[in-house]
Design a protein around this motif. Structure first.
Motif, PDB file in Angstrom:
ATOM      1  N   LYS A 141       0.843  -1.214   0.000  1.00  0.00           N
ATOM      2  CA  LYS A 141       0.000   0.000   0.000  1.00  0.00           C
ATOM      3  C   LYS A 141       0.869   1.252   0.000  1.00  0.00           C
ATOM      4  O   LYS A 141       0.598   2.207  -0.744  1.00  0.00           O
ATOM      5  N   LEU A 195      -6.500   0.990   0.065  1.00  0.00           N
ATOM      6  CA  LEU A 195      -6.512  -0.451   0.297  1.00  0.00           C
ATOM      7  C   LEU A 195      -6.393  -0.766   1.789  1.00  0.00           C
ATOM      8  O   LEU A 195      -5.601  -0.144   2.495  1.00  0.00           O
ATOM      9  N   THR A 201      -5.026  -3.071   4.869  1.00  0.00           N
ATOM     10  CA  THR A 201      -3.766  -3.798   5.005  1.00  0.00           C
ATOM     11  C   THR A 201      -3.918  -4.975   5.962  1.00  0.00           C
ATOM     12  O   THR A 201      -4.774  -4.966   6.854  1.00  0.00           O
TER      13      THR A 201
END
Length: 282
Positions: A28, A98, A100
């Motif tokens: 990320k 996104l 994680t």
């Protein structure tokens, strides 16, 4: 977080497919950095980053398959091709914000995060071995082999992420009974093996048929499938050091695949010194 087994394979597949899959924090961070300077992003560098992260890899493949359309006669099976087909800007828009792995498991037993990171590291090593041997064998597309090895244990990674307590239970059984087979521990804990669940996930995500064949150990007569399976085996057996009693069989079988001796396999792995002439050639 799920703390109990689900009733059937479909329920497990729906759990994973209906939720946003987490990527590694480093993935990320690097994607966010690239997005800030998108005009200078190198496709090969981006593909290399993705191919270190099993979950990011499967997210990209799942993202690209519906975009193929009827114009392409072949599945997209490489990450660089997937990025090029999507286009750089649509790609980065799709993969913003996104979740994680590290964030998902924050507040859980710290051994759960350690457990999933160990499995991911094992998958990375399997992918590296598979790629190295595919190059040695002059495979027509070594990246397909690399991806299959990277994704071979994807379901195990997802169980650790979404049901860490069950992952810890499986690990505890194996530690308490060192001779217990991993598939038996999985079946006793969740009712199925990880490999029972994986084909349904691949179907839901419309992963390329070629990858499904490479992921299926039942196709062991195929040298490319052997390449993947042996890489996964070696990574698993060597995950806690190079003293595992199963390793000599691995060296023998890898030697058969590569048409070299078990001693030469150990040399390629850096476990024995290279003969002087071979070391100079490398």
């Amino acid at each position: 977080m799920l703390d109990h087994p689900l009733p059937d394979i479909d329920a497990w597949a729906l759990l994973f497919s209906n939720n946003s899959l987490p990527v590694l924090r480093v993935t990320k961070r690097r994607l966010d950095e690239m997005r800030e300077d998108i005009e200078r992003v190198d496709t090969r560098e981006l593909a290399h980053l993705i191919l270190q992260d099993p979950i990011m890899t499967v997210r990209v493949l799942a993202f690209i398959q519906p975009m193929r359309g009827r114009a392409l006669q072949h599945d997209i099976t490489t990450i660089a091709s997937a990025v090029l087909m999507a286009g750089m800007n649509p790609f980065f828009r799709r993969f913003e914000d996104l979740p994680t792995v590290e964030g998902m498991l924050k507040g859980e037993d710290p051994h759960a995060l350690l457990g999933v990171l160990q499995v991911i590291r094992r998958a990375q090593r399997a992918a590296d071995y598979a790629q190295d041997w595919a190059i040695w064998r002059h495979d027509i597309n070594m990246e397909e082999v690399r991806i299959a090895a990277l994704l071979h244990d994807l379901t195990e990674i997802l169980v650790w992420c979404f049901a860490p307590k069950l992952g810890l239970d499986i690990r505890a059984q194996q530690l308490a009974q060192p001779t217990m087979r991993s598939v038996d521990a999985q079946t006793q804990t969740i009712g199925f093996t990880f490999q029972d669940i994986q084909p349904e996930l691949c179907r839901i995500w419309h992963l390329p048929d070629l990858l499904l064949r490479l992921l299926d150990d039942a196709n062991a007569a195929n040298p490319r499938v052997q390449n993947v399976a042996l890489a996964v085996r070696l990574a698993r057996h060597s995950s806690h050091g190079w003293e595992d009693p199963a390793l000599p069989d691995d060296y023998r079988d890898i030697g058969h695949l590569l048409n070299i001796t078990p001693e030469a396999v150990r040399q390629r792995l850096g476990l024995e010194p290279m003969p002087a002439r071979e070391a100079e050639d490398d």
